[in-house]
Scaffold this active site. Structure first.
Site, PDB file in Angstrom:
ATOM      1  N   GLU B  75       0.807  -1.223   0.000  1.00  0.00           N
ATOM      2  CA  GLU B  75       0.000   0.000   0.000  1.00  0.00           C
ATOM      3  C   GLU B  75       0.835   1.265   0.000  1.00  0.00           C
ATOM      4  O   GLU B  75       0.406   2.277  -0.562  1.00  0.00           O
ATOM      5  CB  GLU B  75      -0.965   0.018   1.193  1.00  0.00           C
ATOM      6  CG  GLU B  75      -2.149  -0.940   1.066  1.00  0.00           C
ATOM      7  CD  GLU B  75      -1.841  -2.363   1.481  1.00  0.00           C
ATOM      8  OE1 GLU B  75      -0.695  -2.620   1.933  1.00  0.00           O
ATOM      9  OE2 GLU B  75      -2.723  -3.231   1.378  1.00  0.00           O
ATOM     10  N   HIS B 144     -11.622  -4.541   8.234  1.00  0.00           N
ATOM     11  CA  HIS B 144     -12.077  -4.521   6.839  1.00  0.00           C
ATOM     12  C   HIS B 144     -13.462  -3.901   6.709  1.00  0.00           C
ATOM     13  O   HIS B 144     -14.142  -4.125   5.709  1.00  0.00           O
ATOM     14  CB  HIS B 144     -12.140  -5.939   6.262  1.00  0.00           C
ATOM     15  CG  HIS B 144     -10.811  -6.583   6.030  1.00  0.00           C
ATOM     16  ND1 HIS B 144     -10.011  -7.024   7.049  1.00  0.00           N
ATOM     17  CD2 HIS B 144     -10.128  -6.859   4.889  1.00  0.00           C
ATOM     18  CE1 HIS B 144      -8.900  -7.557   6.547  1.00  0.00           C
ATOM     19  NE2 HIS B 144      -8.952  -7.470   5.239  1.00  0.00           N
TER      20      HIS B 144
END
Lengths: 319, 341
Positions: B75, B144
């Site tokens: 990321e 999440h």
């Protein structure tokens, strides 16, 4: 690039010398200012490391992209930035390249010369540099991105993410580690399991090159070769230039942590002297005099420039 | 393809189709990549797989591997690389697989994207879009499922979009890609399958900073985003027969925030409730409540209330998870009580 001496090479070396000695005078002028006048920011001196910075950047083309590191001005000056805006940034003046948002040398930039700036978090330019190179690959613009970092920043995880992706995609990027042995108070030898940062390169499938950072032309040659490779589409190279941190982390750092000799004013293997050896004395003296006067003039102009108006606080948040 | 009247959909003129929120996002990406070859994408599993939620399906085939790039799990590179690529004249649209992963690229988002232009005296623009599948979707777990848009609001330099309908998902994404500033684009995972009318036009661009009145009403203003918009509208329909006429406003973007539309509504209804899925404490509801009392204190007949997600991590169990975010019933109950003050 060739290692054979010749007229072109002599010209390159003379130009590298000119820039290195100019930055040396700039280093000394800034130190004098910090010591005598006090200083609101942190000046991270790059004295003794000018040779590798100028040598490497001199191997770049004008439209190649540069992400510099925080130690000194050699990178940006070698890429063509004038001294006055660099000093302006250092002194928080409106004539700085950041138009007064600077203060300290960390965030100068010059979009027209592809000096892309620096983040405040060390190692953030690994991923940015790889991304800039990805843009060049997409646009097929033939440009190479050069990213400087220190041995301290080599510990960042961003290195892993950037190096892995850059190598897999064969991105046109060259990483140059200035290993001066110290990350603030942390000795490199205590923070690295291997002798060299460059030892990590093979794990990413890229060449790792160790070069004497006090030898500006050796760094120039290693960089030129890595840039050629990158431009040919063969991917990144990690160059490690071995150098020394002559002063503290910042000017004024008393370095109580330091257990090797604090060098102070002594610059072993001084790149200025090495570059100057082969230049005739009269020519060298001429270059030196011009460099000194250029520094004095630019520093004086920056000192005389106004500080930024408070209105800049609200400028450039948005495009 | 169906044609509906402008009055029925709130979209002015032209032809429309009913498509899903996912399809709307996919179309926005494809249209903008066709329009401008500087636009490209990278992220995990966006190419060969077409994204874990299928949002980028078909784009690799059309645009090739240099413009739709699968990355490693990295990321910091996905976002930081996008920042660097933006400085070199491209327009990266990157996907983090889940909005929660913005924390794994926090330096790149909150420092590099948000501050680079500012720190360097305005010499650069940072036209990056970060797509962030957000919110509760059913058992995805505490790392999440979060709604993190308020965090994005708090750091100057980032624009924040929170589309609630297919039409807004498409139009706001197209606006985001054309915006010279960095945009965090919070797509709600729970809306991916929701269908709705979308104008049939390559120029369907929804400007940032313009709220949408999802349901007009006169007795109480409810500001809601994302998945909560439909729940607020459903609550309003339940309350209407009881003589409580709720106006539902969807800001669509939180930065910039169209506070004018909200204030104007409150000046008519004299009551305000903010509904968000994100945790209650220091959520964007607090900001909206503060701004409204600063600007329209004497228009208020009652305190501003918030109906929000719990101040807890989200449990993974789908039933427990739903208990952590506002339900239609909770919105109905709160609106009824607030209207009675």
């Amino acid at each position: 690039m060739t290692n054979d001496p010749g007229p072109d090479r002599e010209q390159v070396q003379r130009e590298v010398y000119r820039k290195v000695v100019t930055i040396r005078f700039a280093e000394l002028r800034i130190r004098e200012h910090v010591e005598k006048e006090g200083f609101g920011g942190f000046w991270h001196p790059g004295i003794g490391q000018e040779g590798l910075q100028v040598g490497a950047v001199s191997a770049m083309q004008d439209d190649d992209y540069l992400y510099y590191a925080h130690r000194g001005l050699g990178y940006a000056f070698a890429k063509g930035m004038p001294l006055e805006p660099l000093f302006g940034d250092l002194l928080g003046r409106a004539n700085g390249s950041t138009r007064g948002k600077g203060g300290g040398t960390v965030h100068f930039a010059d979009a027209s010369r592809h000096v892309l700036g620096q983040g405040g978090t060390l190692g953030s330019n690994f991923v940015m540099g790889a991304g800039t190179a990805a843009a060049s690959q997409l646009l097929r613009d033939g440009r190479v991105t050069v990213v400087f970092f220190g041995d301290g920043a080599s510990g960042r995880g961003t290195w892993h993410e950037a190096a892995l992706q850059a190598s897999v995609w064969k991105l046109p990027v060259v990483w140059i580690c200035e290993n001066n042995g110290w990350a603030l108070s942390a000795r490199f030898t205590e923070q690295s399991p291997t002798e060299h940062v460059a030892d990590r390169a093979p794990a990413y499938g890229m060449p790792g090159v160790v070069v004497d950072g006090q030898d500006a032309m050796a760094v120039h040659d290693a960089t030129a070769e890595a840039i050629d490779r990158a431009r040919r589409g063969e991917g990144p190279t990690l160059i490690e230039a071995k150098t020394l941190r002559i002063r503290g982390h910042y000017e004024g750092d008393r370095q109580p942590y330091r257990d090797d000799p604090v060098l102070g004013d002594e610059i072993p293997n001084d790149p200025v002297h090495r570059l100057g050896e082969s230049i005739p004395d009269d020519v060298r003296r001429g270059i030196d005099a011009e460099a000194r006067s250029q520094v004095e003039q630019a520093f004086g102009a920056a000192l005389a420039a106004p500080r930024a108006d408070r209105s800049v606080i609200f400028e450039d948040v948005w495009a | 393809m169906t044609t509906t009247s402008a009055a029925a959909t709130g979209v002015a003129g032209g032809t429309e189709r009913v498509i899903g929120y996912s399809r709307a996002i996919n179309e926005a990406l494809a249209e903008e990549m066709r329009r401008d070859e500087r636009v490209w994408m990278m992220g995990q599993d966006i190419g060969r797989l077409g994204g874990v939620f299928g949002l980028t399906r078909g784009l690799l085939d059309e645009f090739g591997p240099l413009r739709v790039r699968d990355t490693a799990i990295n990321e910091t590179f996905i976002v930081g690389g996008a920042a660097g690529a933006a400085l070199a004249g491209t327009i990266p649209v990157v996907e983090l697989q889940f909005a929660d992963f913005l924390f794994t690229a926090a330096d790149e988002i909150f420092h590099k994207l948000a501050k680079w232009r500012y720190m360097h005296g305005g010499q650069f623009t940072m036209p990056v879009v970060v797509r962030l599948p957000s919110g509760v979707v059913g058992g995805a777990g505490a790392e999440h499922s979060q709604s993190l848009e308020t965090i994005a609001m708090h750091v100057a330099g980032l624009k924040v979009a929170v589309p609630a309908t297919p039409s807004d998902a498409k139009g706001l994404l197209k606006a985001a890609i054309r915006d010279p500033d960095p945009v965090l684009f919070f797509e709600h995972k729970g809306l991916y399958r929701v269908k709705g009318p979308v104008p049939e036009s390559d120029e369907h661009v929804v400007p940032f900073g313009s709220a949408r009145v999802a349901r007009p009403g006169n007795d109480l203003t409810v500001v809601a985003t994302g998945l909560m918009v439909d729940r607020a509208v459903a609550a309003a329909e339940q309350l209407a027969p009881h003589g409580i006429d709720v106006e539902v406003i969807d800001p669509r973007t939180l930065v910039p925030l169209d506070i004018d539309t909200i204030v104007a509504s409150v000046e008519r209804t004299h009551r305000l409730m903010v509904v968000h899925e994100a945790s209650r404490t220091a959520g964007f509801g607090a900001e909206i409540a503060t701004q409204v009392q600063e600007r329209a204190f004497f228009a208020l007949d009652a305190p501003v209330w918030r109906v929000c997600g719990t101040d807890t991590p989200l449990p993974q169990d789908p039933e427990l998870e739903q208990a952590c975010i506002p339900s239609t019933d909770e919105i109905v109950a709160a609106a009824r009580a607030l209207a009675a003050i």
